[in-house]
Design an enzyme around this catalytic site. Structure first.
Site, PDB file in Angstrom:
ATOM      1  N   HIS A 292     -55.365  20.284  81.810  1.00 25.76           N
ATOM      2  CA  HIS A 292     -55.931  21.785  81.645  1.00 25.76           C
ATOM      3  C   HIS A 292     -56.703  22.349  82.625  1.00 25.76           C
ATOM      4  O   HIS A 292     -56.176  23.622  83.324  1.00 25.76           O
ATOM      5  CB  HIS A 292     -56.702  21.872  80.268  1.00 25.76           C
ATOM      6  CG  HIS A 292     -57.160  23.245  79.871  1.00 25.76           C
ATOM      7  ND1 HIS A 292     -56.730  23.985  78.791  1.00 25.76           N
ATOM      8  CD2 HIS A 292     -58.395  23.918  80.368  1.00 25.76           C
ATOM      9  CE1 HIS A 292     -57.391  25.283  78.988  1.00 25.76           C
ATOM     10  NE2 HIS A 292     -58.288  24.947  79.945  1.00 25.76           N
ATOM     11  N   GLU A 293     -57.635  21.847  83.309  1.00 28.19           N
ATOM     12  CA  GLU A 293     -58.414  22.476  84.283  1.00 28.19           C
ATOM     13  C   GLU A 293     -57.629  22.616  85.581  1.00 28.19           C
ATOM     14  O   GLU A 293     -57.628  23.385  86.224  1.00 28.19           O
ATOM     15  CB  GLU A 293     -59.488  21.506  84.414  1.00 28.19           C
ATOM     16  CG  GLU A 293     -60.578  21.637  83.363  1.00 28.19           C
ATOM     17  CD  GLU A 293     -61.237  23.089  82.980  1.00 28.19           C
ATOM     18  OE1 GLU A 293     -61.125  24.184  83.710  1.00 28.19           O
ATOM     19  OE2 GLU A 293     -61.135  22.999  81.631  1.00 28.19           O
TER      20      GLU A 293
ATOM     21  N   HIS B 258     -55.783  25.713  85.528  1.00 28.84           N
ATOM     22  CA  HIS B 258     -56.469  26.965  86.191  1.00 28.84           C
ATOM     23  C   HIS B 258     -56.425  26.708  87.895  1.00 28.84           C
ATOM     24  O   HIS B 258     -56.170  27.793  88.367  1.00 28.84           O
ATOM     25  CB  HIS B 258     -58.100  26.781  85.843  1.00 28.84           C
ATOM     26  CG  HIS B 258     -58.101  27.118  84.263  1.00 28.84           C
ATOM     27  ND1 HIS B 258     -57.700  28.262  83.771  1.00 28.84           N
ATOM     28  CD2 HIS B 258     -58.699  26.532  83.398  1.00 28.84           C
ATOM     29  CE1 HIS B 258     -58.135  28.477  82.492  1.00 28.84           C
ATOM     30  NE2 HIS B 258     -58.806  27.254  82.057  1.00 28.84           N
TER      31      HIS B 258
ATOM     32  N   HIS C 174     -53.255  28.023  89.192  1.00 30.53           N
ATOM     33  CA  HIS C 174     -53.380  29.512  89.034  1.00 30.53           C
ATOM     34  C   HIS C 174     -54.161  30.185  90.314  1.00 30.53           C
ATOM     35  O   HIS C 174     -53.621  31.329  90.637  1.00 30.53           O
ATOM     36  CB  HIS C 174     -54.019  29.848  87.764  1.00 30.53           C
ATOM     37  CG  HIS C 174     -53.654  31.333  87.163  1.00 30.53           C
ATOM     38  ND1 HIS C 174     -54.400  31.835  86.082  1.00 30.53           N
ATOM     39  CD2 HIS C 174     -52.940  32.128  87.636  1.00 30.53           C
ATOM     40  CE1 HIS C 174     -53.826  33.054  85.824  1.00 30.53           C
ATOM     41  NE2 HIS C 174     -53.044  33.293  86.735  1.00 30.53           N
TER      42      HIS C 174
HETATM   43 ZN   LIG Z   1     -59.514  26.768  80.496  1.00 31.46          ZN
END
Ligand SMILES: [Zn+2]
Length: 717
Positions: free
Chosen positions: A498-499, A502, A505
């Site tokens: 998940h991290e 980011h 992104h």
């Molecule tokens: Zn998050």
């Protein structure tokens, strides 16, 4: 969570005025652009004493720049106003970005003091910029003639977003109202710092002291050793200390056989911030909420939620209430079905022991759900953990997936300075071998680190500044004793994916203006790309590449793997209900008008009443965060905690699209990168979603994913 910039994070190379350079002390590394690769911070040279002088000089320099822009005798142009603003505040941004991250990940008394001292000063500084009437007049003029400025789509959007930012900061208010705004912002900033410092102090202060090792029955040897070590650190040699995380649920609860101890741990967890001690947050949050409601009124909105949601992809209070309202009954019904299974397990076990049964309580949930999972799927977290050694998961799982999808590669480097020894640094390369970014991995929990997991960028990409990204991922994984491997739970594995979503992104950002860089997107959109990246954690070819036994290197047995996948929807009723409890509380508290907000002494009663009104007052499943330790609503997720589930709708639609269009391929990776990840905030967020999937978001994929609606795939088989 992801740390979002609150203001244009210019990291540019604007040359300082001679007056400013004269004040630049040669020994303060924050005053100059780092000469390390990609402007990676000089962590080895930065001392806490450097921040104050850099902040003071940075604010003064920024005000001179702002005045020069506002007082420019020439008519406003895109170049002399908007671009000049984009390039301003270089020193201040650099110092604040570095401080903000270090204070979050490794705070100390000096940093806490700087944070408390400067929070109101930064608020006042922002007001001095945003409420400058001459500056706003120039932005307003450009906004009104934006179609005749000859700008491309990104430039046009920049003017519009600047205008919105000024208006939402109060630029259209009367002078008397602006004065009121300044007061509210200064007080809010002070209270916000108090709130977050109380949260961290309470987590450390509420650790549970255990007298005998017998009480720890069920915990692993490594966990017991860590508890003994923690006791020693606290001067309690011979005892054991169970440290807490900032969620309501606590990691050792599934293992602790002693029911009284489970109850103690749970009660210590949920009492945080409302115990009446010096770290009590009830009065603090009450005042924060009242100030926010006042500010919303000043801006012409009935409440804080209406103000916040207007500038989100959700758009309105009604849209968010509608969505949460649709999910709540299904989630609670699901949790009750799960509870019935847990109760049956309790009844069976007690009968077998010849002891009277008892009713399922919140501190029993994790413990018995682990047993039910073992019973149903015949595996437990302890069986999985040897296959999830941390660095292996990172390099052969998280990085491997990114290589398969995007062609990027990572290589560890050890020559760059670190701010903490427990961090790892990697170069990230494009397929052609050119550098894309630098990535810092900071996985371990420590008393100086705030709770949860998050990403931040030290340097953000923009064409205007000629910058690439330096990004970091933070988690709160318990650090094993020296010499022991770090073995992860499945939750920690997916959080790592998940991290890194980011971070992708941030790294893939390919925008002109710093304002739009990377994760500078609406709060209810920012969790979307990171959630999509979670899908690769159990993608068969990815899992096969990293799920290997840390001692033998043997791959995870296929039947264990199948069980992990079969159990994906297990306990989702609980997970969704505890999440919705907090999401709804956040909305409830921010939708109340100012005169109905609770005083400090009423905060906990209001919380209980709000949960009841929403049908989320199901005692065995308390909210994931209770109000006094709900850090999200103090930070940038105020009236925005719903963002996780909102983003998950987009995520579930996107995952479905990828699965139906070839799954893990370079083509799909490139499509996600070019249409969405690289665009940052340079295009309307919802349009980015439409560009990728080609259709409006639908709720069904989320309901299926969360086990709230039947899975057509399962029905077909
Ligand atoms: Zn998050």
């Amino acid at each position: 969570m992801s740390a979002l910039p609150v203001f244009a994070q210019s990291t540019g190379t604007a040359t300082a005025t001679p007056a400013a350079s004269a004040q630049r002390p040669a020994d303060n590394p924050l005053f100059v652009e780092s000469t390390l690769d990609l402007r990676y911070p000089h962590f080895d040279q930065i001392q806490d004493a450097h921040f104050g002088p850099a902040f003071d000089a940075g604010m003064a320099e920024n005000l001179r720049e702002i005045e020069a822009i506002a007082d420019n005798p020439e008519a406003p142009t895109f170049e002399n106003t908007i671009i000049a603003l984009e390039k301003s505040g270089e020193l201040l941004s650099r110092a604040r970005v570095i401080f903000g991250s270090l204070n979050g990940t490794d705070t100390n008394d000096a940093r806490k003091k700087i944070d408390a001292d400067y929070a109101p000063k930064f608020a006042a500084h922002r007001d001095a910029v945003m409420l400058n009437p001459k500056l706003f007049a120039r932005v307003d003029t450009l906004f009104k003639s934006v179609d005749s400025l000859g700008l491309d789509a990104e430039g046009k959007r920049l003017v519009e977003r600047y205008h919105t930012m000024f208006v939402r900061a109060g630029a259209n208010l009367t002078e008397a109202e602006k004065e009121e705004m300044r007061r509210i912002n200064a007080e809010s900033a002070k209270l916000g710092t108090t709130f977050s410092q109380n949260v961290l102090n309470e987590v450390n202060d509420s650790a549970v002291v255990v007298d005998t090792v017998e009480e720890l029955d069920g915990m692993s040897e490594a966990q017991i050793a860590a508890a003994a070590e923690e006791a020693k650190t606290r001067g309690l040699e011979g005892k054991y200390v169970i440290t807490l995380l900032n969620t309501t649920g606590q990691p050792p609860l599934p293992q602790i056989n002693n029911r009284e101890l489970r109850e103690r741990v749970h009660k210590a967890s949920v009492a945080r911030g409302s115990r009446g001690n010096q770290y009590d947050n009830t009065e603090v949050i009450s005042q924060i909420l009242k100030l926010r409601a006042e500010r919303a009124n000043l801006m012409g909105y009935p409440n804080q939620a209406a103000f916040i949601l207007e500038d989100s992809t959700a758009g309105t209070v009604e849209a968010v209430n509608d969505m949460l309202g649709q999910l709540a009954p299904a989630a609670v019904a699901n949790a009750k079905l799960e509870a019935a299974e847990l109760q049956a397990m309790i009844d069976r076990e007690q009968a077998a022991k010849g002891e009277p049964t008892f009713q399922l309580e919140p501190w029993d949930w994790a413990y018995y759900s682990e047993k039910v999972r073992q019973d149903k799927y015949s595996f437990d977290d302890a069986q999985l953990k040897p296959y999830f050694e941390m660095k292996n998961v990172l390099e052969n799982g998280v990085f491997f997936a990114a290589t398969q999808l995007y062609g990027i590669t990572m290589k560890e480097r050890t020559d760059l300075p670190k701010y903490h020894p427990d961090t790892w640094t990697y170069d990230v390369f494009n397929e052609d071998g050119s550098q894309l970014a630098i990535f810092i991995f900071d996985p371990y929990a420590r008393a100086s680190k705030r709770g949860g997991a998050w990403m931040n960028s030290y340097v953000s990409q923009s064409e205007l500044e000629g910058t690439l990204t330096v990004t970091a991922n933070h988690q709160n994984i318990p650090k094993p004793q020296a010499g022991q491997p770090t073995l992860l739970t499945w939750d920690e594995v997916t959080t790592m994916f998940h991290e890194f979503g980011h971070s992708l992104h941030g790294m893939f950002s390919d925008v002109k203006y710093p304002f739009f860089s990377g994760t500078s997107v609406p709060r209810d959109f920012v969790e979307f790309p990171s959630q999509v990246n979670e899908m690769w954690a159990d993608w068969p070819s990815i899992l096969a590449n990293y799920a290997k036994h840390y001692q033998t290197g043997a791959p995870m047995p296929a039947e264990l793997l199948a069980k992990v996948q079969a159990a994906a929807k297990f306990n989702q009723g609980f997970a969704t209900t505890e999440y919705l409890g907090s999401a709804m509380l956040d909305q409830y508290l921010h939708q109340l008008p100012a005169d109905q907000l609770p005083d400090g002494s009423e905060v906990m009663a209001t919380e209980a009443a709000a949960l009841k009104a929403a049908g989320l007052d199901y005692a065995p499943v308390p909210p994931r965060y209770r109000t006094p330790y709900f850090s999200h609503i103090n930070g940038g997720y105020a009236a925005g905690y719903y963002a996780y589930i909102w983003s998950e709708v987009l995520d579930a639609n996107t995952v479905q699209w990828i699965e139906q269009n070839g799954g893990l391929t370079r083509e799909n990776g490139d499509r996600f990168r070019s249409t969405l990840l690289s665009r940052g905030g340079s295009k309307d967020a919802k349009q980015l979603f439409l560009d990728f999937t080609g259709h409006e978001p639908q709720i069904e994929p989320l309901l299926i994913k969360r086990g709230l609606a039947p899975d057509p795939k399962a029905a077909a088989n």
